[in-house]
Scaffold this motif. Structure first.
Motif, mmCIF file in Angstrom:
data_model
loop_
_atom_site.group_PDB
_atom_site.id
_atom_site.type_symbol
_atom_site.label_atom_id
_atom_site.label_comp_id
_atom_site.label_asym_id
_atom_site.label_seq_id
_atom_site.Cartn_x
_atom_site.Cartn_y
_atom_site.Cartn_z
ATOM 1 N N GLU A 153 82.905 21.833 4.063
ATOM 2 C CA GLU A 153 83.571 20.785 3.286
ATOM 3 C C GLU A 153 82.776 19.477 3.358
ATOM 4 O OE1 GLU A 153 87.838 18.366 3.195
ATOM 5 O OE2 GLU A 153 87.609 20.147 4.464
ATOM 6 N N LEU A 158 82.947 23.032 -0.239
ATOM 7 C CA LEU A 158 84.358 23.330 -0.450
ATOM 8 C C LEU A 158 85.121 22.029 -0.626
ATOM 9 C CD1 LEU A 158 84.932 26.043 2.336
ATOM 10 C CD2 LEU A 158 84.462 26.441 -0.094
ATOM 11 N N PRO A 160 89.058 21.679 -0.341
ATOM 12 C CA PRO A 160 90.454 22.110 -0.271
ATOM 13 C C PRO A 160 91.407 20.943 -0.526
ATOM 14 C CG PRO A 160 89.560 21.837 1.925
ATOM 15 C CD PRO A 160 88.406 21.672 0.983
ATOM 16 N N TYR A 171 94.025 25.968 1.097
ATOM 17 C CA TYR A 171 93.033 26.620 0.252
ATOM 18 C C TYR A 171 93.741 27.502 -0.761
ATOM 19 C CZ TYR A 171 89.742 25.134 3.867
ATOM 20 O OH TYR A 171 88.996 24.387 4.747
ATOM 21 N N ASP A 175 89.734 28.064 -4.187
ATOM 22 C CA ASP A 175 89.033 27.633 -2.970
ATOM 23 C C ASP A 175 88.665 28.834 -2.102
ATOM 24 O OD1 ASP A 175 89.497 24.894 -3.667
ATOM 25 O OD2 ASP A 175 91.538 25.110 -2.896
#
Length: 256
Positions: A153, A158, A160, A171, A175
């Motif tokens: 992340e 990513l 989320p 998620y 995701d």
């Protein structure tokens, strides 16, 4: 001084002979000798280099090894083969085959993961409605640590959703699909910048297919490197055994 006078040549090889037979330039032969890829050439009283067929085979071994693992790694490995025992040198070469096999297994796992994502989401993209997962649940499903998901992340791989007053990560299926692709590519040896670039293509019409094509290209590259290592086999064997006795019982072949 490197060259003996021209004329019909018999006996020790000149630098030009080695260059011609190995496919390298005169300067490359000298540089690879300096780096220890080939043993030092004998020197005559007048300073001329004298090589042997073993030097030619060493250069051919280097060419194949460089194609398999890269020139930097090949220059690191070959000098050690000249000073190692036969057992140690053979183990070092065997480890290269194991490494390539492991890379292939990782790429195949990536391909399988991408195929699973495609089967679950269809070819139009990775989005669909459904249940969500917490960071702990997703980490367990992917076989990674929650800290790994946090790192992905931080690197922009990513994004989320944050829910509740504690800002807990959630998620959704898009995701989850992206996380599975990241895990697949990372396990196949792709660095974070390459994964980030591939993720940017996922929302294009053929995004997932493009990512699968990249993995297939990697598998093709691993196959080519494996073939290069196989082709270098006899030359590497000559490097490993030159001037050394093979291990006891090396000539025995078991018959079942």
């Amino acid at each position: 001084m490197d060259e003996q006078p021209s004329g019909r040549h018999q006996g020790p090889l000149r630098t030009a002979d080695v260059a011609r037979q190995s496919g390298y330039s005169l300067q490359q032969v000298r540089d690879l000798e300096r780096l220890g890829v080939i043993p030092p050439a004998a020197r005559s009283d007048n300073g001329y280099r004298s090589y042997t067929p073993a030097h030619v085979r060493a250069l051919r071994a280097y060419r194949g090894l460089a194609a398999a693992v890269g020139p930097v790694e090949a220059r690191r490995i070959l000098p050690g083969l000249w000073t190692a025992t036969v057992t140690e040198a053979a183990a070092a070469v065997g480890a290269l085959h194991v490494r390539l096999a492991r890379e292939r297994e990782e790429a195949l796992r990536a391909q399988e993961a991408l195929d699973a994502v495609r089967a679950e989401t269809g070819t139009a993209g990775i989005e669909r409605d459904g249940d969500a997962m917490t960071i702990t649940e997703l980490a367990g499903a992917l076989g990674v640590r929650p800290s790994t998901l946090r790192f992905w992340e931080q690197e922009g791989l990513l994004a989320p959703e944050r829910v509740t007053s504690l800002r807990a990560r959630r998620y959704d299926l898009p995701d989850i699909g992206a996380a599975r692709i990241v895990a697949a590519l990372r396990s196949a040896g792709y660095g974070v910048p390459a994964v980030r670039e591939l993720l940017g293509t996922l929302h294009r019409p053929a995004g997932l297919e493009e990512t699968r094509r990249v993995v297939r290209t990697r598998l093709d590259g691993i196959a080519a490197r494996t073939v290069a290592l196989l082709r270098a086999g006899s030359d590497l064997a000559a490097v490993v055994t030159t001037g050394r006795e093979p291990p006891p019982d090396s000539g025995r072949v078991g018959v079942v």
